[in-house]
Structures are given as C-alpha cells and as structure tokens.
Scaffold this active site. Structure first.
Site, short mmCIF file in Angstrom:
data_model
loop_
_atom_site.label_atom_id
_atom_site.label_comp_id
_atom_site.label_asym_id
_atom_site.label_seq_id
_atom_site.Cartn_x
_atom_site.Cartn_y
_atom_site.Cartn_z
CG HIS A 181 2.42 26.40 -33.92
ND1 HIS A 181 3.43 25.95 -33.09
CD2 HIS A 181 2.27 25.43 -34.85
CE1 HIS A 181 3.84 24.77 -33.51
NE2 HIS A 181 3.16 24.44 -34.57
CG HIS A 230 6.45 23.59 -38.84
ND1 HIS A 230 6.54 24.64 -37.95
CD2 HIS A 230 5.52 22.76 -38.32
CE1 HIS A 230 5.70 24.45 -36.95
NE2 HIS A 230 5.07 23.31 -37.14
CG HIS A 256 -2.12 18.12 -35.56
ND1 HIS A 256 -1.54 18.37 -34.34
CD2 HIS A 256 -1.29 18.70 -36.47
CE1 HIS A 256 -0.43 19.07 -34.50
NE2 HIS A 256 -0.24 19.28 -35.80
CD GLU A 314 2.98 20.73 -33.71
OE1 GLU A 314 3.50 20.87 -34.83
OE2 GLU A 314 1.91 21.30 -33.38
#
Lengths: 280, 117
Positions: free
Chosen positions: A12, A59, A193, A240
C-alpha cells in the site's frame, strides 16, 4: 448468510499511488509491479463483492500519538481521504458499510475483543492505495468498505498471534451475519522494509517469499514470531505483516491460491501480491 | 513482563520512552498534514519549532535536516516522512541521508537487496 469469498494481499505504499497519478505504470521500473494486477482486477470484477474489509495501518492522518488505538474499526457510511503532507493526490470519498460493520464490532466486543469503534475517520494511503490499485480510475464507489486499522507504528504493538486472532474473530462475525453478502478481505502493507535509521534500505527477499508461502499454507508458523523478530528479519516496518495475518485469520475454510507476484524493490519495499479464493 | 528490547544496530525502536521524548517534535510534524502549517513552517522554521515547544536538540536537528538526530530525539518515521515531504525529499533521499550514501548508491543497495544478491 454473509460469505467470505476470497482475499487479496497487496502493498500500500504511497509511491504506488504517485506512480498511478503520474501514469508511470508501464515504465521499466514499475511495469513488473503493475503488470501483476489485471488478473486480480478481473477476478474482483467477475465476483463483484458487496463488501471489502480492508486491514491497514494509519500513518498519521487520522490517528496521532495522543490517542492511538491498537485496533480500530470504522462503522461510517462514508470515509474521506485527506492531505497527508507529502504530495499524494487525495481520492474521492470511499463508500462505507453501516450494518455488517456494527455486527462485527458488537460481536468482537461481546467476545472480549475490545476494538475502538469509529463513526468518522479519515483514511490514508494504507487504505486508499489498495482501492486505487484494484479499481483504477476511482471506480470503487460501488463497493462498501469496512476499514480495520492496526497499530504498526508505536510499541507496544499487537502481536502477530493477536492479529491472527483478531482476524479469526472478524471471520466468525462476518459468517454469522444474516444477510446474503459476498465479502472480500484485503491484507495490506509489507513486506520487508525499513525506512528509518542507519539500517534503512533493508529488504529480505527470502523472508518475503517464505511469508507468502506460509500465509497460504501455514500461517500459524508466522504467528509464533514476535514483532521484534519481524523487525529483525523483515525490517522495522516488516511488522506490517500483521495486517496479512489478520486477513488470513478470517479465512477458516478451504483456500485456493489463484495468483501471486513478488517484486522488489518497489520504493524501499518488497511488494507481495496474492489472490486467494475461499470456501467452506 | 514485556519482552526484552533487542539491540538492533541502526534501528530506533519507537516505544513509550521515545514517544514521550519526541511528542512535541512529532506533533509539529503531524501538523504538516495541513498546507497552512507547511507554509508557516517554511516562512520561519525556528519560530514554528518554538510554537510547538521543541527542545534545543530537536530544533537543531530540524534546522540541520539531521534525520538520524531526529530519530534519536524521539521522531517517529511516520511524522518525519511528512517533514521530508515538505522538503521535497522521497524515501530514497531519506535513506541516503541516513546511511551516508549517495541517492544512487542507496537505490543500488535497494536493487541488490530486492534481488536477493
């Protein structure tokens, strides 16, 4: 009764939305990523789900550190996107769902899953980029969306095992809803990541592919990991994966993997796409 | 008992301690969702930092574009990303700043990591 007919996992990250805004899908950098999506779009257009439950993380658009829920669910008729500060175009309003969402929220809380219930929430790229990917050209207005938001920012974060249990509880709630609805789940974000620190740029391709395999066949193995384990082997934002685990927890029947793609790097991440069909 | 916090070099575990330390800094960066806030910051960076009560160390790290310094002072990458965006920096630019590489070197590292090389 409502049925969960399938699930999709997808990245995303904002860079995807910006690439779509700038029509870069067929440039050499983006092509291996975007070329994997048409089969998923075709499946969604064929199956025409009534409702999509989207597991994502905020976020810093709706939630700040002053009051940040561990788990939150939206029950609104509409969700608005808004300026996130760094230039991704906002998308038109997202259609919400107000009956199944309250049914899920009620069932969760009555069964000791004390989720935060939101009657108004701005949804950020974690939710909007997947919608744009699945229905390009903002053609998502016919689908009713239920956002489920998981804290992936600040420790303490819910554990992978707990996120999987949240998914199980949501799956039970959906399948006990007394209306003939077809429901699809999106597990968004990931895979490996790390954006922050001297370790920025960390990607673990082997781990990502292992995650994709285990999400399909052995998700319980992933639930044995701690968030610190995920941080170490998947990077700081590798946590995530918890959204994928929540999605997977809701699939308690038989799963058929219809499509997959893995491509890295996309911006700073490993991008995993899975399309799973589900039936009892 | 909470799990022991691992020591992972180059990683800043954003927990209660850092969240307390960085609250004003993160609140300022959260304000950058709003275009008028971004304009106010650009018009007078130091005054805007003072308005949010940043510590001297936080303010210096903002003025110096010192991303590692901001993380050490309690910045959360989610809000620091908004600061970076305001400076027209993307995640590869930020990665390069943090690792001391050029942007091209950082992108090449991403490519290698992504390919499993």
């Amino acid at each position: 009764m409502a049925k969960i007919i399938g699930a999709v996992t997808t990245s995303h990250i904002p860079a995807i939305g910006m690439a779509m805004d700038n029509k870069l899908e067929q440039t050499p950098y983006w092509k291996p990523f975007f070329d994997a999506y048409p089969p998923v779009r075709a499946w969604l257009n064929e199956k025409k789900p009534d409702v999509v439950v989207i597991f994502y993380n905020d976020h810093g658009l709706e939630f700040f550190l002053d009051r940040k829920p561990t788990f939150a669910i939206g029950t609104a008729a509409q969700y608005l996107n808004a300026d996130e500060g760094w230039g991704i175009n906002t998308i038109p309003p997202v259609t919400g769902e107000t009956e199944l969402s309250w049914h899920i929220a009620t069932d969760l809380v009555e069964n000791e899953f004390d989720i935060t219930i939101c009657q108004e929430m701005r949804v950020d790229h974690g939710l909007t980029v997947p919608l744009s990917l699945m229905w390009p050209g903002h053609a998502y207005g016919h689908v009713k969306v239920i956002p489920v938001c998981i804290n992936c920012e600040r420790y303490p974060m819910p554990t992978p095992a707990r996120c999987f249990k949240l998914g199980q509880a949501i799956g039970r709630a959906i399948e006990s809803f007394d209306q003939d609805l077809n429901v699809v789940l999106f597990g968004t974000g990931g895979l490996s990541h790390q954006l922050d620190g001297e370790r920025a740029g960390f990607i673990n391709r082997e781990f990502d592919i292992d995650c994709m395999n285990k999400i399909v066949t052995a998700p319980e193995e992933l639930t044995k990991l701690s968030n610190y384990d995920l941080m170490e082997i998947g990077g700081a934002q590798g946590v995530e994966l918890n959204m994928w685990l929540a999605m997977r927890g809701a699939l308690t029947g038989n799963i058929t993997e219809l499509h997959r793609n893995y491509h890295a790097p996309i911006s700073n991440t490993g991008a995993g796409l899975l399309l799973l069909e589900h039936e009892h | 008992m909470p799990l022991p916090k691992p020591n992972l070099p180059g990683t800043y575990i954003f927990d209660g301690g850092l969240s307390n330390k960085g609250y004003a800094l993160n609140k300022m960066c959260y304000s950058f969702n709003n275009v008028t806030a971004r304009e106010a910051f650009m018009a007078d960076e130091a005054a805007y930092c003072d308005q949010f009560g940043l510590s001297d160390a936080q303010k210096k790290a903002i003025l110096d574009r010192d991303i590692i310094g901001l993380l050490s002072e309690g910045g959360s990458i989610y809000y620091l990303a908004k600061f970076a965006g305001l400076l027209k920096l993307n995640m590869q630019d930020i990665g390069a700043l943090q690792t001391g590489m050029s942007v091209d070197e950082f992108k090449e590292m991403l490519r290698k990591n992504g390919a499993g090389e």
